[in-house]
Design an enzyme around this catalytic site. Structure first.
Site, PDB file in Angstrom:
ATOM      1  N   TYR A 160      66.198   3.628 -22.731  1.00  0.00           N
ATOM      2  CA  TYR A 160      67.305   4.137 -21.917  1.00  0.00           C
ATOM      3  C   TYR A 160      68.630   3.481 -22.270  1.00  0.00           C
ATOM      4  CZ  TYR A 160      64.280   6.489 -18.556  1.00  0.00           C
ATOM      5  OH  TYR A 160      63.387   7.319 -17.954  1.00  0.00           O
ATOM      6  N   LYS A 227      53.092  -1.840 -22.477  1.00  0.00           N
ATOM      7  CA  LYS A 227      52.254  -1.136 -23.453  1.00  0.00           C
ATOM      8  C   LYS A 227      52.193  -2.027 -24.696  1.00  0.00           C
ATOM      9  CE  LYS A 227      49.959   2.472 -24.836  1.00  0.00           C
ATOM     10  NZ  LYS A 227      48.542   2.590 -24.454  1.00  0.00           N
ATOM     11  N   ASP A 281      48.919   2.563 -19.405  1.00  0.00           N
ATOM     12  CA  ASP A 281      48.024   3.692 -19.113  1.00  0.00           C
ATOM     13  C   ASP A 281      46.973   3.299 -18.080  1.00  0.00           C
ATOM     14  OD1 ASP A 281      47.839   2.214 -21.476  1.00  0.00           O
ATOM     15  OD2 ASP A 281      46.208   3.412 -22.261  1.00  0.00           O
ATOM     16  N   ASP A 305      59.897   3.993 -14.770  1.00  0.00           N
ATOM     17  CA  ASP A 305      60.377   5.293 -14.303  1.00  0.00           C
ATOM     18  C   ASP A 305      59.195   6.217 -14.003  1.00  0.00           C
ATOM     19  OD1 ASP A 305      62.028   7.370 -13.703  1.00  0.00           O
ATOM     20  OD2 ASP A 305      62.743   7.732 -15.728  1.00  0.00           O
TER      21      ASP A 305
END
Ligand code: NAP
Length: 414
Positions: A160, A227, A281, A305
């Site tokens: 972002y 991640k 995940d 987000d």
């Protein structure tokens, strides 16, 4: 008093100050608000009215919020010919705490999004989203009441940050050629390029805020979301720097999951804050299947987000989800949904997201009694099945109220 060109600063009220690293809130703080575009004109006045009523009732008129309207979006364009005037930024910096309705993302005007710009220029590095079930709200899971988490999403970096170049542009060609030649990458020539910076600075200040929050609110754990199994030097580094910060700055107050296993036979020692981590995940299924095991989550921007909306959906949707963007003291509380243009001006939209963001604002000011009154009024109105159109269509036997009637129902139930 600071002078503004087009803002009408009220004669009464005082500015919130920061004294010795503490927020000093007068009894009549001046708080700027941005009405917002679309349904902003419906939900913002109602929300301000509800907050005012709670403050008046909680403190018998001893305390009062003095509102100052500031402008962004369409109203700002009409007044300043700009969507985000510098006066608006200056006013938020000066008065420290502000609240806003949703803003349309202008198609032209050089902005990616007014919201993202506001967060970046004000350095509001933590996006805080509490997700807790309100009894009576229709939810898609069997036990929505098991969810009570607060998400701290990093707000200024990651994909972002705004470093992106289009396929075929001069910059992209240059970058791909440099990377493929010098760093032996094999990026296809027909790619667009985005850059994902995650820094020690950005990570540590976010994780610090999450841990401080957890300690202040007696929360049992802070989970670092990442991640890192795939993106080792950005997401994986977020996890590593998060643990480092916890161990350096909060050594005596925390325990890691590894220590719980190796030293404490699997049980978190009394009074210690558990620090653990989960791969992104995995956390999505964890909050669905075992939401009780999670309390405070700290995540980089993109994963934070996604996670915020997924968690909000689990307890009944975004219409009820509050949010705040907070930096070092400066705080901007906001509805998390958009401008829902098809309902603009129809006195239909649900103001709960903005009202609950106002509850977070009252708590930030230290006005807990008023915050509790708003929450009580809202929960009671929903329990009585007096709701706006969005919940009405899902709740059998409910009474459908307009935005302003719903605000009044909250006030009656305080
Ligand atoms: P949206 O405005 O959030 O609306 C999508 C749908 O969500 C609405 O049609 C409505 O669903 C429901 N909804 C949203 N707010 C509601 C409320 N208060 N009460 C009841 N239902 C509500 O999303 P969008 O249509 O994708 O975006 C519209 C504009 O908002 C865009 O310009 C976008 O950039 C901007 N935006 C701003 C913010 C922000 O300011 N923080 C956030 C997101 C988007 P139903 O039609 O099913 O009833």
């Amino acid at each position: 008093m600071k002078k503004f060109k087009k803002l009408t600063v009220p004669a009464e009220g005082e500015k919130i100050e920061v004294v010795k690293k503490q927020l000093k809130v007068p009894d009549q703080p001046i708080i700027p608000f941005i009405e917002g575009d679309g349904i902003g004109k419906d939900i913002t006045p109602v929300s301000l009215k509800v907050l005012e009523a709670a403050v008046s009732k909680a403190y018998n008129g001893q305390k009062k919020i003095v509102w100052l309207e500031i402008f962004a979006g369409d109203k700002a364009y009409n007044l300043y010919k700009e969507y985000l005037p510098s006066e608006t930024i200056q006013a938020i910096k000066y008065y420290i705490v502000a609240i806003k309705g949703p803003l349309t993302t202008p198609i032209a005007g050089g902005f990616r999004s007014l919201n993202v710009t506001l967060r970046q220029v004000l350095n509001l590095y933590a996006c805080i989203r509490p997700v807790k079930y309100i009894p009576g709200v229709p939810a898609p899971v069997k036990h929505p009441e098991d969810m009570d988490i607060v998400i701290f999403r990093e707000n200024t970096e990651d994909v972002y940050a705004g470093f992106e170049w289009a396929k075929g542009s001069k910059e992209t060609k240059k970058l791909i050629s440099f990377l493929n030649k010098n760093l032996k990458t094999k990026i296809r020539l027909d790619s667009g390029i985005g850059i994902k910076p995650i820094s020690v600075t950005g990570t540590k200040r976010l994780v610090r805020k999450a841990i401080q929050f957890a300690l202040e609110h007696n929360r049992p754990s802070v989970t670092l979301i990442h991640k890192g199994n795939i993106m080792k030097y950005t997401e994986g580094a977020f996890r590593d720097w998060g643990y480092q910060l916890a161990q350096k700055e909060f050594k005596d107050q925390i325990v890691t999951e590894e220590e719980v296993t190796t030293k404490y036979k699997g049980t978190r020692p009394e009074g210690k804050l558990l620090i653990n981590d989960r791969i992104a995940d995995n956390i999505f299924q964890q909050i669905l299947l075992r939401p009780k095991e999670y309390s405070v989550l700290a995540a980089p921007n993109l994963n934070g987000d996604y996670l915020s909306d997924a968690a909000a959906a689990q307890v009944g949707g975004l219409g009820l989800a509050p949010g705040a963007n907070i930096g070092d003291f400066i705080a901007l509380f906001e509805a998390t949904h958009g401008t829902a243009p098809k309902y603009a001006g129809k006195n239909m939209a649900n103001p709960s997201s903005l009202i609950l963001s106002g509850v977070m604002m009252l708590e930030y000011l230290g006005w807990k009694e008023a915050a509790d009154l708003v929450r009580k009024g809202l929960e009671e109105a929903i329990r009585q099945k007096k709701v706006t159109y969005d919940l009405h269509r899902m709740l059998e036997g409910a009474t459908r109220l307009s935005t302003s009637q719903f605000g009044d129902a909250i006030i009656e139930n305080m």
